[in-house]
Write an enzyme that holds these catalytic residues in place. Structure first.
Site, PDB file in Angstrom:
ATOM      1  N   SER A  41     -43.709   4.060 -15.182  1.00 41.30           N
ATOM      2  CA  SER A  41     -42.994   3.446 -16.313  1.00 41.30           C
ATOM      3  C   SER A  41     -41.729   2.718 -15.864  1.00 41.30           C
ATOM      4  O   SER A  41     -41.053   3.164 -14.926  1.00 41.30           O
ATOM      5  CB  SER A  41     -42.617   4.553 -17.294  1.00 41.30           C
ATOM      6  OG  SER A  41     -41.634   4.104 -18.192  1.00 41.30           O
ATOM      7  N   GLU A  77     -39.113   3.005 -17.212  1.00 47.58           N
ATOM      8  CA  GLU A  77     -38.002   3.938 -17.425  1.00 47.58           C
ATOM      9  C   GLU A  77     -37.556   4.605 -16.122  1.00 47.58           C
ATOM     10  O   GLU A  77     -36.502   5.232 -16.093  1.00 47.58           O
ATOM     11  CB  GLU A  77     -38.383   4.994 -18.469  1.00 47.58           C
ATOM     12  CG  GLU A  77     -38.572   4.438 -19.867  1.00 47.58           C
ATOM     13  CD  GLU A  77     -37.263   4.017 -20.556  1.00 47.58           C
ATOM     14  OE1 GLU A  77     -36.207   4.557 -20.205  1.00 47.58           O
ATOM     15  OE2 GLU A  77     -37.320   3.123 -21.426  1.00 47.58           O
ATOM     16  N   TYR A 100     -37.610  11.762 -19.512  1.00 45.24           N
ATOM     17  CA  TYR A 100     -38.901  11.075 -19.349  1.00 45.24           C
ATOM     18  C   TYR A 100     -38.886  10.236 -18.069  1.00 45.24           C
ATOM     19  O   TYR A 100     -39.816  10.304 -17.252  1.00 45.24           O
ATOM     20  CB  TYR A 100     -39.162  10.182 -20.572  1.00 45.24           C
ATOM     21  CG  TYR A 100     -40.333   9.237 -20.410  1.00 45.24           C
ATOM     22  CD1 TYR A 100     -41.643   9.692 -20.537  1.00 45.24           C
ATOM     23  CD2 TYR A 100     -40.139   7.879 -20.134  1.00 45.24           C
ATOM     24  CE1 TYR A 100     -42.725   8.828 -20.394  1.00 45.24           C
ATOM     25  CE2 TYR A 100     -41.211   7.006 -20.000  1.00 45.24           C
ATOM     26  CZ  TYR A 100     -42.498   7.482 -20.130  1.00 45.24           C
ATOM     27  OH  TYR A 100     -43.567   6.626 -19.980  1.00 45.24           O
TER      28      TYR A 100
HETATM   29  P1  NAP Z   1     -49.865   8.051 -25.558  1.00 43.48           P
HETATM   30  O1  NAP Z   1     -50.554   7.243 -26.595  1.00 43.48           O
HETATM   31  O2  NAP Z   1     -48.685   8.861 -25.967  1.00 43.48           O
HETATM   32  O3  NAP Z   1     -50.939   9.015 -24.889  1.00 43.48           O
HETATM   33  C1  NAP Z   1     -50.565  10.147 -24.153  1.00 43.48           C
HETATM   34  C2  NAP Z   1     -51.798  10.979 -23.935  1.00 43.48           C
HETATM   35  O4  NAP Z   1     -51.431  12.178 -23.225  1.00 43.48           O
HETATM   36  C3  NAP Z   1     -52.488  11.432 -25.228  1.00 43.48           C
HETATM   37  O5  NAP Z   1     -53.870  11.343 -25.072  1.00 43.48           O
HETATM   38  C4  NAP Z   1     -52.058  12.881 -25.337  1.00 43.48           C
HETATM   39  O6  NAP Z   1     -52.931  13.688 -26.058  1.00 43.48           O
HETATM   40  C5  NAP Z   1     -52.085  13.261 -23.864  1.00 43.48           C
HETATM   41  N1  NAP Z   1     -51.395  14.519 -23.669  1.00 43.48           N
HETATM   42  C6  NAP Z   1     -50.109  14.820 -23.987  1.00 43.48           C
HETATM   43  N2  NAP Z   1     -49.857  16.109 -23.723  1.00 43.48           N
HETATM   44  C7  NAP Z   1     -51.011  16.630 -23.228  1.00 43.48           C
HETATM   45  C8  NAP Z   1     -51.380  17.914 -22.788  1.00 43.48           C
HETATM   46  N3  NAP Z   1     -50.508  18.925 -22.785  1.00 43.48           N
HETATM   47  N4  NAP Z   1     -52.652  18.111 -22.345  1.00 43.48           N
HETATM   48  C9  NAP Z   1     -53.549  17.099 -22.354  1.00 43.48           C
HETATM   49  N5  NAP Z   1     -53.260  15.848 -22.761  1.00 43.48           N
HETATM   50  C10 NAP Z   1     -51.995  15.619 -23.201  1.00 43.48           C
HETATM   51  O7  NAP Z   1     -49.406   7.141 -24.333  1.00 43.48           O
HETATM   52  P2  NAP Z   1     -49.842   5.631 -23.975  1.00 43.48           P
HETATM   53  O8  NAP Z   1     -48.970   4.709 -24.743  1.00 43.48           O
HETATM   54  O9  NAP Z   1     -51.317   5.512 -24.067  1.00 43.48           O
HETATM   55  O10 NAP Z   1     -49.368   5.543 -22.464  1.00 43.48           O
HETATM   56  C11 NAP Z   1     -50.249   5.892 -21.401  1.00 43.48           C
HETATM   57  C12 NAP Z   1     -49.418   6.244 -20.179  1.00 43.48           C
HETATM   58  O11 NAP Z   1     -48.622   5.107 -19.805  1.00 43.48           O
HETATM   59  C13 NAP Z   1     -48.433   7.389 -20.390  1.00 43.48           C
HETATM   60  O12 NAP Z   1     -48.374   8.162 -19.214  1.00 43.48           O
HETATM   61  C14 NAP Z   1     -47.106   6.702 -20.610  1.00 43.48           C
HETATM   62  O13 NAP Z   1     -46.027   7.524 -20.204  1.00 43.48           O
HETATM   63  C15 NAP Z   1     -47.266   5.471 -19.724  1.00 43.48           C
HETATM   64  N6  NAP Z   1     -46.466   4.340 -20.186  1.00 43.48           N
HETATM   65  C16 NAP Z   1     -46.680   3.845 -21.432  1.00 43.48           C
HETATM   66  C17 NAP Z   1     -45.915   2.786 -21.874  1.00 43.48           C
HETATM   67  C18 NAP Z   1     -46.142   2.185 -23.244  1.00 43.48           C
HETATM   68  O14 NAP Z   1     -45.361   1.314 -23.639  1.00 43.48           O
HETATM   69  N7  NAP Z   1     -47.175   2.575 -23.956  1.00 43.48           N
HETATM   70  C19 NAP Z   1     -44.940   2.221 -21.041  1.00 43.48           C
HETATM   71  C20 NAP Z   1     -44.756   2.761 -19.783  1.00 43.48           C
HETATM   72  C21 NAP Z   1     -45.544   3.812 -19.356  1.00 43.48           C
HETATM   73  P3  NAP Z   1     -52.612  13.995 -27.609  1.00 43.48           P
HETATM   74  O15 NAP Z   1     -53.030  12.765 -28.328  1.00 43.48           O
HETATM   75  O16 NAP Z   1     -53.455  15.173 -27.887  1.00 43.48           O
HETATM   76  O17 NAP Z   1     -51.151  14.277 -27.711  1.00 43.48           O
END
Ligand code: NAP
Length: 327
Positions: free
Chosen positions: A127, A129, A151
């Site tokens: 990220s 961040e 984070y």
């Molecule tokens: P998201 O929609 O928040 O998805 C996070 C996923 O992690 C969800 O499927 C969630 O499941 C799962 N998760 C959380 N806690 C868990 C646990 N204890 N056991 C198993 N699964 C768990 O995130 P995203 O936007 O798709 O982002 C994908 C990745 O890219 C993340 O790592 C995020 O940090 C990184 N990222 C995203 C952005 C952005 O702008 N979107 C930017 C930079 C980096 P639940 O649905 O059950 O909670």
């Protein structure tokens, strides 16, 4: 057949990734958090072909055991706490799920590679961040890693571990993702909060969006484009770090303006935004903008949807949801 294992398959990116990989003919396995039946059910309806395994990211033995059992060719580690705001409430859980769990995935992938004698390609969802208050803009792969939130710190550890395992002979690409949005963004994120509120104001002709710092600037992209970058990074001949960003920034105020204009409010959009100082973050990273030249050059990656269109698609989706009523 190529096998992929996706953590975070029920998340915004995980869903787009599963659809993409299944379309390409891969066998897709995903980790689904125990107790998250609603998200798993939604995912099963959208991508019936995906094979879902129930378990918690914090369960080290289960996670490592699944990777050993599935024997994937490609691993995408997308799961974890993905909200900076939430990470201030749960800093230790964030360290475990967004930091340590990545090390578990990498160690399991490395062991699998040793055992089967063929490459196991991994992608870590890093990220922007991790850069915290970067001294220079735009940020690129050489920008110092100096996170300023729980984070960012957890993601920084995972990012460094990707580099460590790359040195150990594992094909690990770390995609340093800047903010990316879609209609599948959870309502807890400011972007989706804005688009859903704008859709409601447009339909009801009244209401306000309550926001924190309107001047925060972000580099917002389209989620399926960022998934495309991760797939390209996994398959590239060399594993490396890649900034994935549009290179364009907009303020939260601009986001709200485009959303409210989309529902027909014209210059009156200003009357529908109020500021609540309580919503300011303890430490806000002011300007984040990425230089994705390396991803463009080496992966042939390009963002395909621009800011106003991203906001427009999100507002339109939220308006449709409201018109459909409770499901
Ligand atoms: P998201 O929609 O928040 O998805 C996070 C996923 O992690 C969800 O499927 C969630 O499941 C799962 N998760 C959380 N806690 C868990 C646990 N204890 N056991 C198993 N699964 C768990 O995130 P995203 O936007 O798709 O982002 C994908 C990745 O890219 C993340 O790592 C995020 O940090 C990184 N990222 C995203 C952005 C952005 O702008 N979107 C930017 C930079 C980096 P639940 O649905 O059950 O909670």
């Amino acid at each position: 057949m190529t096998l992929a294992f996706v953590t975070g398959i029920t998340g915004q990116d995980g869903g787009y990734l599963a659809e993409r990989l299944l379309d390409e003919g891969l066998e897709v396995h995903g980790l689904v958090r125990a107790g998250d039946e609603a998200a798993a059910g939604e995912l099963r309806a959208r991508v019936p072909g995906a094979i879902l395994h129930v378990g918690d990211l914090g369960d080290t033995d289960l996670l490592a055991g699944l990777i050993a059992e599935v024997q994937p060719d490609e691993i995408y580690n997308l799961a974890g706490i993905s909200s900076v705001a939430y990470s201030w409430h749960e800093p230790i859980l964030t360290a475990q799920l967004s930091g340590v769990a990545a090390a578990v995935v990498l160690e399991a992938a490395w062991r699998l590679q040793e055992q089967v004698g063929r490459p196991v390609r991994c992608v870590q969802a890093s990220s922007s961040e991790i850069f915290g208050h970067a001294a220079h803009a735009p940020q690129d792969e050489a920008t110092p890693v100096r996170p300023v939130s729980p984070y960012g710190a957890a993601k920084a550890y995972a990012h460094q571990m990707a580099n460590v395992y790359r040195g150990r002979g594992l094909h690990v690409a770390a995609c340093i993702l800047f903010n990316h949005e879609s209609p599948r963004r959870p309502l807890t994120f400011v972007t989706r909060k804005i688009t859903s509120a704008a859709a409601r104001i447009g339909l009801e002709g009244a209401g306000v969006i309550t926001l924190g710092d309107l001047d925060v600037r972000r580099d917002w992209g389209w989620a399926p484009d960022y998934v495309d970058a991760m797939v390209r990074a996994a398959r590239h001949s060399v594993a490396d770090d890649y900034i994935v960003a549009t290179g364009e920034t907009h303020t939260v105020a601009e986001f709200a303006e485009v959303a409210l204009r989309r529902v027909g409010l014209g210059d009156a959009w200003r009357d529908h935004v109020v500021i609540d100082p309580e919503l300011m973050r303890p430490v806000e990273t002011p300007t984040m903008v990425g230089d994705a030249s390396k991803a463009r050059r080496e992966l042939g990656w390009e963002p395909s949807v621009r800011f106003a269109e991203i906001v427009g698609r999100m507002v339109d989706h939220d308006r449709e949801l409201l018109q459909l009523g409770p499901q």
